[in-house]
Scaffold this motif. Structure first.
Motif, short mmCIF file in Angstrom:
data_model
loop_
_atom_site.label_atom_id
_atom_site.label_comp_id
_atom_site.label_asym_id
_atom_site.label_seq_id
_atom_site.Cartn_x
_atom_site.Cartn_y
_atom_site.Cartn_z
N ARG A 256 0.81 -1.23 0.00
CA ARG A 256 0.00 0.00 0.00
C ARG A 256 0.85 1.28 0.00
N PHE A 257 2.14 1.15 0.21
CA PHE A 257 2.99 2.33 0.22
C PHE A 257 2.95 2.99 -1.17
N VAL A 258 3.12 4.30 -1.20
CA VAL A 258 2.92 5.06 -2.43
C VAL A 258 4.20 5.79 -2.85
N PRO A 259 4.77 5.44 -4.00
CA PRO A 259 5.95 6.18 -4.49
C PRO A 259 5.58 7.63 -4.77
N PRO A 260 6.47 8.57 -4.51
CA PRO A 260 6.16 9.98 -4.77
C PRO A 260 5.81 10.26 -6.22
N GLU A 261 6.44 9.52 -7.14
CA GLU A 261 6.14 9.73 -8.55
C GLU A 261 4.70 9.35 -8.87
N GLU A 262 4.22 8.27 -8.25
CA GLU A 262 2.83 7.85 -8.46
C GLU A 262 1.86 8.86 -7.85
N LEU A 263 2.18 9.35 -6.66
CA LEU A 263 1.31 10.33 -6.02
C LEU A 263 1.29 11.63 -6.81
N GLU A 264 2.45 12.08 -7.28
CA GLU A 264 2.50 13.30 -8.08
C GLU A 264 1.67 13.14 -9.35
N SER A 265 1.77 11.98 -10.00
CA SER A 265 1.02 11.73 -11.23
C SER A 265 -0.48 11.76 -10.98
N LEU A 266 -0.92 11.15 -9.87
CA LEU A 266 -2.34 11.15 -9.52
C LEU A 266 -2.83 12.57 -9.24
N LEU A 267 -2.03 13.33 -8.53
CA LEU A 267 -2.41 14.70 -8.21
C LEU A 267 -2.51 15.54 -9.49
N GLU A 268 -1.53 15.44 -10.35
CA GLU A 268 -1.51 16.24 -11.57
C GLU A 268 -2.63 15.83 -12.53
N SER A 269 -2.94 14.53 -12.58
CA SER A 269 -4.01 14.08 -13.46
C SER A 269 -5.38 14.54 -12.97
N ASN A 270 -5.44 14.94 -11.70
CA ASN A 270 -6.68 15.47 -11.14
C ASN A 270 -6.63 16.99 -10.98
N GLY A 271 -5.73 17.62 -11.72
CA GLY A 271 -5.70 19.06 -11.81
C GLY A 271 -4.83 19.78 -10.81
N PHE A 272 -4.22 19.07 -9.87
CA PHE A 272 -3.38 19.73 -8.87
C PHE A 272 -2.02 20.10 -9.47
N SER A 273 -1.44 21.13 -8.91
CA SER A 273 -0.07 21.51 -9.24
C SER A 273 0.80 21.18 -8.04
N VAL A 274 1.75 20.26 -8.21
CA VAL A 274 2.62 19.85 -7.09
C VAL A 274 3.72 20.90 -6.92
N LYS A 275 3.79 21.48 -5.73
CA LYS A 275 4.73 22.56 -5.46
C LYS A 275 5.98 22.11 -4.71
N ALA A 276 5.86 21.06 -3.90
CA ALA A 276 7.01 20.61 -3.12
C ALA A 276 6.86 19.15 -2.77
N VAL A 277 7.98 18.41 -2.85
CA VAL A 277 8.06 17.03 -2.38
C VAL A 277 9.36 16.94 -1.59
N GLN A 278 9.25 16.66 -0.31
CA GLN A 278 10.42 16.74 0.57
C GLN A 278 10.56 15.47 1.40
N GLY A 279 11.79 14.94 1.48
CA GLY A 279 12.06 13.74 2.26
C GLY A 279 12.05 14.00 3.75
N MET A 280 11.63 13.00 4.52
CA MET A 280 11.59 13.06 5.98
C MET A 280 12.29 11.83 6.55
N SER A 290 13.50 14.80 10.98
CA SER A 290 14.22 15.87 10.32
C SER A 290 13.93 15.82 8.82
N TRP A 291 14.12 16.95 8.16
CA TRP A 291 13.99 17.02 6.71
C TRP A 291 15.30 16.54 6.09
N VAL A 292 15.20 15.73 5.06
CA VAL A 292 16.39 15.21 4.38
C VAL A 292 16.18 15.29 2.87
N GLY A 293 17.26 15.18 2.13
CA GLY A 293 17.17 15.24 0.68
C GLY A 293 16.54 14.00 0.06
#
Length: 333
Positions: A256-280, A290-293
């Motif tokens: 069930r874990f979600v790769p960021p690329e898959e989540l970004e694609s789902l968001l963009e296909s539903n009209g969202f604009s992805v502004k930031a994706v940050q590692g934790m 902490s925030w990490v690269g």
């Protein structure tokens, strides 16, 4: 509740850069005035069809809630506010996720009130659990609606907020799935947070569509979740659940874990604009995040819903921060 950890030998100390966090990048945003009064201009047929289609996709006959996932948290509903218990990592996550949300929103507005910087902002906390994220957002001045399909979670959240009269006025909780509030909450919220939730939903695409429907044009969606990698399996399930017991065994399913690329694609296909994706990254030795690269384990996303088509002179996307709005108890959800 996504809580992968770094193995002790792999833990990354928070550097000065990590403490800073990702921050917001948007400026000069605006929102659409809702066309709900009798004097509003007629909605074009294409928009009407889109709204009807979206409502159908978010129908309660097809739920994003997985009963098996809900059952996992049934026995822990009374443990939400035990800072040393099963949800300790979520408590410490507030140290980075709350500033992430706050600072991103403040970067979109030039006016805010010291002490209550999110005053006037209507927030929907999806999968709120016992209110661990709803309460700090309420303390920042936001009008928060927290929803969760598990009634025991809502009872715990209601009981805890009752200890603070200010929060009692600013926060409203409701036992509900996201799709159950779509019809009555179309384009109602300035902000939606879904923290450690999407890895537990039954239908992620429908979940994203429903988020879009209850979010105002140019509103913000914040998500934190877990990447689907070999490292997240080792640290998130083997280490966190089976070896260290940071979360109960069986809390997560790697599939069930979600790769960021898959989540970004789902968001963009539903009209969202992805502004930031940050590692934790979670360090179990210090019990801190902490925030990490790297986004190979946990990560956070900020996405924005687009402005409505045909809008020529939009107002500000967020209400004027610092202006008190009616309490959450008066919100129709």
């Amino acid at each position: 509740m996504g809580l992968p950890v770094s193995a002790p030998e792999a833990a990354v100390p928070a550097s000065a850069g990590d403490q800073t966090g990702p921050g917001g990048a948007l400026q000069n945003r605006s929102r659409k005035m809702q066309l709900r009064s009798s004097n509003a201009l007629p909605v074009p047929p294409t928009e009407t069809h889109s709204l009807v289609t979206a409502r159908r996709l978010c129908s309660t006959s097809h739920s994003s809630v997985d009963p098996a996932e809900v059952k996992k948290f049934q026995l822990l509903a009374h443990k939400w506010w035990d800072e040393e218990g099963e949800y300790s990592a979520l408590h410490s996550m507030n140290d980075i996720r709350v500033p992430f949300i706050r600072d991103t929103l403040l970067s979109m507005s030039s006016n805010y009130q010291l002490g209550s910087p999110l005053a006037g902002v209507k927030v929907l906390d999806v999968g709120c659990g016992g209110g661990l994220l709803s309460e700090p957002l309420g303390r920042l001045g936001a009008s928060v609606t927290g929803i969760d399909p598990l009634e025991d979670n809502i009872r715990t959240a209601d009981q805890h907020k009752s200890f603070d009269p200010v929060l009692a006025k600013r926060i409203q909780y409701k036992s509900s799935s996201l799709e159950e509030i779509v019809e009555e909450s179309m384009e109602t919220f300035d902000v939606i947070v879904a923290s450690e939730v999407v890895e537990h939903v039954a239908d992620l695409e429908m979940f994203i569509k429903c988020c879009s429907q209850v979010l105002k044009p140019e509103g913000s969606l914040f998500i934190t979740t877990i990447n689907k990698t070999q490292l997240s399996y080792v640290l998130g399930i083997v280490v966190a659940e089976k070896l260290l017991g940071i979360v109960p065994d069986g809390t997560h399913e790697w599939e069930r874990f979600v790769p960021p690329e898959e989540l970004e694609s789902l968001l963009e296909s539903n009209g969202f604009s992805v502004k930031a994706v940050q590692g934790m990254l979670y360090n179990p030795l210090w019990g801190s995040w902490s925030w990490v690269g790297s986004r190979s384990i946990n990560y956070a996303v900020h996405a924005v819903k687009p402005r409505a088509q045909g809008q020529h002179s939009p107002a500000a996307a967020l209400p004027e921060l610092g202006a008190e709005q009616p309490s959450a108890t008066g919100t129709a959800v």
